[in-house]
Structures are given as C-alpha cells and as structure tokens.
Design an enzyme around this catalytic site. Sequence first.
Site, PDB file in Angstrom:
ATOM      1  N   HIS A 208       0.925 -24.587  14.447  1.00 17.41           N
ATOM      2  CA  HIS A 208       2.246 -25.210  14.595  1.00 17.41           C
ATOM      3  C   HIS A 208       2.227 -26.383  15.578  1.00 17.41           C
ATOM      4  O   HIS A 208       2.751 -27.459  15.300  1.00 17.41           O
ATOM      5  CB  HIS A 208       3.274 -24.193  15.106  1.00 17.41           C
ATOM      6  CG  HIS A 208       3.371 -22.947  14.265  1.00 17.41           C
ATOM      7  ND1 HIS A 208       3.184 -22.957  12.917  1.00 17.41           N
ATOM      8  CD2 HIS A 208       3.651 -21.659  14.583  1.00 17.41           C
ATOM      9  CE1 HIS A 208       3.337 -21.730  12.444  1.00 17.41           C
ATOM     10  NE2 HIS A 208       3.618 -20.925  13.440  1.00 17.41           N
TER      11      HIS A 208
ATOM     12  N   ARG B  80       0.820  -1.211   0.000  1.00 17.42           N
ATOM     13  CA  ARG B  80       0.000   0.000   0.000  1.00 17.42           C
ATOM     14  C   ARG B  80       0.851   1.257   0.000  1.00 17.42           C
ATOM     15  O   ARG B  80       0.382   2.341  -0.315  1.00 17.42           O
ATOM     16  CB  ARG B  80      -0.946  -0.008   1.199  1.00 17.42           C
ATOM     17  CG  ARG B  80      -2.068  -1.010   1.004  1.00 17.42           C
ATOM     18  CD  ARG B  80      -3.031  -1.038   2.158  1.00 17.42           C
ATOM     19  NE  ARG B  80      -2.517  -1.847   3.252  1.00 17.42           N
ATOM     20  CZ  ARG B  80      -3.265  -2.454   4.161  1.00 17.42           C
ATOM     21  NH1 ARG B  80      -4.568  -2.310   4.126  1.00 17.42           N
ATOM     22  NH2 ARG B  80      -2.741  -3.174   5.107  1.00 17.42           N
TER      23      ARG B  80
ATOM     24  N   LYS C 134       5.452 -16.684  24.967  1.00 18.78           N
ATOM     25  CA  LYS C 134       6.447 -15.652  24.650  1.00 18.78           C
ATOM     26  C   LYS C 134       7.083 -15.216  25.965  1.00 18.78           C
ATOM     27  O   LYS C 134       6.493 -15.351  27.028  1.00 18.78           O
ATOM     28  CB  LYS C 134       5.771 -14.465  23.971  1.00 18.78           C
ATOM     29  CG  LYS C 134       5.122 -14.849  22.648  1.00 18.78           C
ATOM     30  CD  LYS C 134       5.374 -13.822  21.592  1.00 18.78           C
ATOM     31  CE  LYS C 134       4.728 -14.187  20.278  1.00 18.78           C
ATOM     32  NZ  LYS C 134       5.651 -14.776  19.301  1.00 18.78           N
TER      33      LYS C 134
ATOM     34  N   LYS D  98      -0.714 -18.307   7.700  1.00 17.80           N
ATOM     35  CA  LYS D  98      -1.529 -18.551   8.879  1.00 17.80           C
ATOM     36  C   LYS D  98      -1.725 -17.232   9.629  1.00 17.80           C
ATOM     37  O   LYS D  98      -0.912 -16.348   9.423  1.00 17.80           O
ATOM     38  CB  LYS D  98      -0.876 -19.592   9.787  1.00 17.80           C
ATOM     39  CG  LYS D  98       0.524 -19.195  10.294  1.00 17.80           C
ATOM     40  CD  LYS D  98       0.792 -19.706  11.656  1.00 17.80           C
ATOM     41  CE  LYS D  98       0.293 -18.809  12.731  1.00 17.80           C
ATOM     42  NZ  LYS D  98       1.184 -17.671  13.041  1.00 17.80           N
TER      43      LYS D  98
ATOM     44  N   ASP E  40      -2.302 -18.182  17.450  1.00 16.41           N
ATOM     45  CA  ASP E  40      -1.037 -17.903  16.763  1.00 16.41           C
ATOM     46  C   ASP E  40      -0.143 -19.140  16.679  1.00 16.41           C
ATOM     47  O   ASP E  40       0.582 -19.319  15.705  1.00 16.41           O
ATOM     48  CB  ASP E  40      -0.311 -16.780  17.539  1.00 16.41           C
ATOM     49  CG  ASP E  40       0.924 -16.279  16.818  1.00 16.41           C
ATOM     50  OD1 ASP E  40       0.808 -15.944  15.621  1.00 16.41           O
ATOM     51  OD2 ASP E  40       2.006 -16.224  17.442  1.00 16.41           O
TER      52      ASP E  40
ATOM     53  N   LYS F 254      10.166 -27.023   8.506  1.00 21.37           N
ATOM     54  CA  LYS F 254      11.399 -27.205   9.288  1.00 21.37           C
ATOM     55  C   LYS F 254      11.907 -28.624   9.082  1.00 21.37           C
ATOM     56  O   LYS F 254      11.157 -29.586   9.223  1.00 21.37           O
ATOM     57  CB  LYS F 254      11.140 -26.951  10.779  1.00 21.37           C
ATOM     58  CG  LYS F 254      10.871 -25.480  11.102  1.00 21.37           C
ATOM     59  CD  LYS F 254      10.722 -25.287  12.594  1.00 21.37           C
ATOM     60  CE  LYS F 254      10.161 -23.912  12.932  1.00 21.37           C
ATOM     61  NZ  LYS F 254      11.136 -22.843  12.911  1.00 21.37           N
TER      62      LYS F 254
HETATM   63  C1  BG6 Z   1       4.769 -17.503  13.858  1.00 25.54           C
HETATM   64  C2  BG6 Z   1       4.029 -16.758  14.927  1.00 25.54           C
HETATM   65  O1  BG6 Z   1       3.888 -18.266  13.094  1.00 25.54           O
HETATM   66  O2  BG6 Z   1       5.735 -18.357  14.449  1.00 25.54           O
HETATM   67  C3  BG6 Z   1       5.007 -15.969  15.773  1.00 25.54           C
HETATM   68  O3  BG6 Z   1       3.099 -15.887  14.336  1.00 25.54           O
HETATM   69  C4  BG6 Z   1       6.100 -16.849  16.303  1.00 25.54           C
HETATM   70  O4  BG6 Z   1       4.332 -15.312  16.839  1.00 25.54           O
HETATM   71  C5  BG6 Z   1       6.721 -17.668  15.195  1.00 25.54           C
HETATM   72  O5  BG6 Z   1       7.071 -16.007  16.893  1.00 25.54           O
HETATM   73  C6  BG6 Z   1       7.662 -18.696  15.744  1.00 25.54           C
HETATM   74  O6  BG6 Z   1       8.360 -19.293  14.688  1.00 25.54           O
HETATM   75  P1  BG6 Z   1       9.790 -19.940  14.917  1.00 25.54           P
HETATM   76  O7  BG6 Z   1      10.112 -20.534  13.582  1.00 25.54           O
HETATM   77  O8  BG6 Z   1      10.719 -18.837  15.313  1.00 25.54           O
HETATM   78  O9  BG6 Z   1       9.629 -20.950  15.995  1.00 25.54           O
END
Ligand code: BG6
Length: 552
Positions: free
Chosen positions: A288, A89, A388, A196, A283, A230
Amino acid sequence: MDPGINNHGLKAVVIGLIWIRALALYFFLILASGENLIKSSSMEKPDNLIIVIFGATGDLTSRKLVPALNSLRTQNMMPEKCTLIGVGRSDKNVEEFRKNMEDAVKAFSEDKEVGLSKVSDFAGCIEYQRMDFQSQEDYGKLRQFIEKISIERGIGGNIIFYMATPPDLYETISTNLSKAGLGNQSDGFKRFIIEKPFGYDLESSQRLNRVLHELIREDQIFRIDHYLGKETVQNLLVTRFANGIFEPLWNRNYVHRIEITSAESIGVEDRGGYYDKSGALRDMVQNHLLQMVGLTAMEPPSSLDADAIRNEVLKVFQSLQPIREEDVEKQVIRGQYTPSKIRGECVTGYRYEKGVDVHSRTETYVAMRFYINNWRWGGVPFYVRTGKRLPTRVTEVVIHFKQTPHHLFQRVIGKLAGNQLIIRIQPDEGMLLKFDMKEPGTGFVVKNVNMDFHYKDLADVRVPSAYERLLYDVMLGDSTLFSRDDEVETAWKFIEPIQRSWKNNPSIKVYGYAAGTWGPEPSNSLMESEGEGLSWRYPCKNMADEELYCEL
Ligand code: BG6
C-alpha cells in the site's frame, strides 16, 4: 384581404411549426442518446460470469467482498447472469452460507439504505462448496459443480477465481485449478485474483510469479492492492496531471520532503496468527505505502492505458535508492504497541493479542526515510510510516514545499512553516493547502492558514468502496489498478535488505510504544538529519492516558 396571401401565410406557419417540432425531436434524440452514451461508458455491464471465492468463510469475504458485490448489484453494474460460489474448508450447507452472507451485507455495507432490501435476492445467486484445498479430487468436483451451474443458468464459461485465503495457499490453489483444466480459456475468460501479500520476500514472490506464469498468462492474473481501488489514491493522478499549477512545482527544485502516513487506531484484532508472521513492513509498506509513493512520484504517463501507468510506477520503484543493510538501523525504525489506556479504557499490548507469540518481535509500526534516485527527486527525502494502535485512523500524503529563500516576515511564534499540500486519502477525504497570510493589524505578522476541499461537500456524489471498483475492473478485464509481476518484485527488492538486516541483527531494537500514541520516540530522529526542529505532521494528539479526542 387577399385570401391567397392568407392561405400562404398559414401554410408557412404550419410548415414552420412542423420543422420546429422535428428539430426539437432531433435534438431530444441526440441528447437522449448522448446521455445513454455517457451512462453506458461509465456503467458498462460485464459479461455473464461465475465468481469463485476461496476462503469464503473468512473475514475478507464477509467484510469486503460480498458487500462490494451486493453494492455493484444494486447499482446495476453486475452481469445479467452471475453466480457466486463460496469455497471453504468448513462444513456448511448452502442455506447457512447464504444467511451468513446476508448478515455480512447488513453488517458491513457502507451504504446502508442502498440496496439492503435486495439482499435476499442477492443471496439467491450464492452457492457454497466445501473442499480440501490440497485434494486434487476436490478440484474435479468443483469443476463439475461449476459446469452444472453454468449450464443450468445459461452463464457460459467466464470465471473469476478470488484467492481470499492465507497467502501460503495461493500456489497450491492456482496449480490445482490449472490441473483441473480451470485455467483454460477456450470457452471464456479465466481470471485469478491474488490478494496481498504477494509472497513474503523477493524470492517467494519471484517463485509465485514463476509458478503462475507456467499455469496461466500474465493478463489473467490480477494482483490486488486495495489501496489502488481507493478513489482518493486514484485522485493523486488527477491532482497531478489535470492541474497545470501543481506539476511545475512537483520536483526537487520546490519540494523539501514528502511524508506519507497510514495510521490505524485498531490493533491486530482477530488476525494475530497471520499478522505475527507478517508485520507492518510486509502487511502495509511493501504494497500500500509503496504504491502511494509510486503514484506521488511517477512521471506523467503517455496515456491512461494499464501498462502506460504501470510502467511509470515501475520506474519509480526501480529508482528507489537501496537502503544498505548497515544503514537500516538509522533509516528504518520499528516498534510494537504495549498495553495502555485509551480514553480511560485499558488496551492490551500486541504480545497479549490472540494468536500472537508472547515473545514476538514482529513490528506493528514502521517509519522510514529513503530517496528516489532520479532527476525529479534526487536528494528529496521521502518519509513513510504506518502503525497499528496509533491515535487515529488517517492516511495522507503531505508535500512539504521549500521555504522562500529569504525570510522577510516573522510569525508571531517560531519560524515560518512553509507551504504544505495535504492529500487526505482517508477519512474525511479531500485536500488542504497550507499557506501564509498577513494577520490583520499593524506590522507584518504572518499566520499559517488553510484552503481546503472535502469530498463530502460534493453532497450527491457517492465514493465507491475500493473493492467495488476493483472487482468491477476485473469483470471488465481492466488491469490498470492491479500490480504487475515486475512491479511487485521490484518493490520486494527494495524491502529485502531491511528484512535481511532485521533477521541478521537481532540487536536492532523493536521499540515499544504505548497503544494510542504516535509510535516510538526515535521515529522523530529520522527527520533530524534534514534540519533542526523537523517533525512528522501530527493530525491529532496522542490519546494514551489522556481524555483527548482526535480531530482531523
Ligand atoms: C490490509 C492490511 O491490507 O489493509 C490490514 O492487511 C490493514 O492490516 C488494512 O488494517 C488497512 O486498510 P484500510 O483500507 O482500512 O486503510
């Protein structure tokens, strides 16, 4: 000496030598072509294409996508002809955007020495287009721009569209692209990569799937979950299905419990605006963590086909025992980090992060216990947690095996620990088997020891980044490592009662935890129902207010 015999012998030697050389040449050619075969099958070059990234001025593009594309380029894994069009944008000219991307590659490339010299070549293949994502007219302009580039550079009609925007734009962008004819595959493939979170809950994910299916086919949609890219997550499959020793033990007869942790030491950084609407459950857990559960718990697939693997993961998701709304408080613990001191430095609390509401109740930590209702896993608790501002960044899957039925030996202190297989996803990728040994000396004193493997010991093997692997797979049209529509919806279905319960019962606590600690104390209570003294595996100690370094 008979000269006739001599001549004959000489001829035989010469003919013999010619044969030997011919055979040597033959084997050399076979070996050389064999080597080529191996190379070409592992480094197939994708067809020419244009990659369009929506959200090109955002963090994901500069931190992950562009460095990954550059890395593929330096490894000669990009198409012969490829142009990247960044769409955003902001008002930028192309030189400015190229410079930003060049800086991004220098700052965020994982392998610094590989290919940085070629960054400026790469920048030459990058274009920028400013647009308003809501304006249909702008999609018409984008189409004209794509056609122009494609004709000028002889690329053809293959296009990948990457949605690296806030999730609420996925529907708008896909619909407008389609209306502009950019989903049509008559002149080449059109693939849509959707980041995602895919939806915010079950209903919105179903809606997004419905909308996408009205516009394009399922095999054009690549729902990305970068954990599946990964190397170590994929290695879960190899560990389980390439080794005869693990699989017979991989079930409720021998496994006591499974623990999956994905801890991050960082806070929300500058993503407070997005994160405050999302929280750790959406998230990290819905995608994941559940994907890791899927690969850990699935049955052996019949082949390595995309659908064979995804069918097995789907079956795991379908077997997740729903957590009843009234049990959420007991089975799911949520927390939020509060201000603290880590290694002597003050760290802000979540509510004071940029973009976060000062009264926010969004969780930055989730720990939960659940079960998988099938023959393999019936009764085995799965514990997953993520957060976190925990003491370190570590992702691991821990298989806790059952103890021996009769305890013959005693440890110096406390009870026998039981065997554990720790699959370290990141960092220090590898595997660790913990088992008991006799301590040298009199009597039978038993000690828990480790047998380990670290990827870094394979000195000459480079572990590709998740985005490299996934972008390459999309270029080749391989959807094995992407979530299918039914997988995503089934994962949301499992998450839904938790979301509902938190929404309907504000009295369910959001526990505070000091930044730099392993999350709220009550998360330990999740394990108490399974036995006295059970606790999470702590790869290192808390760091809040302590001068302790975390050792993995
Ligand atoms: C992302 C999340 O999908 O994965 C983030 O939105 C997170 O909040 C991240 O920090 C973690 O990824 P990785 O590969 O660093 O474990």
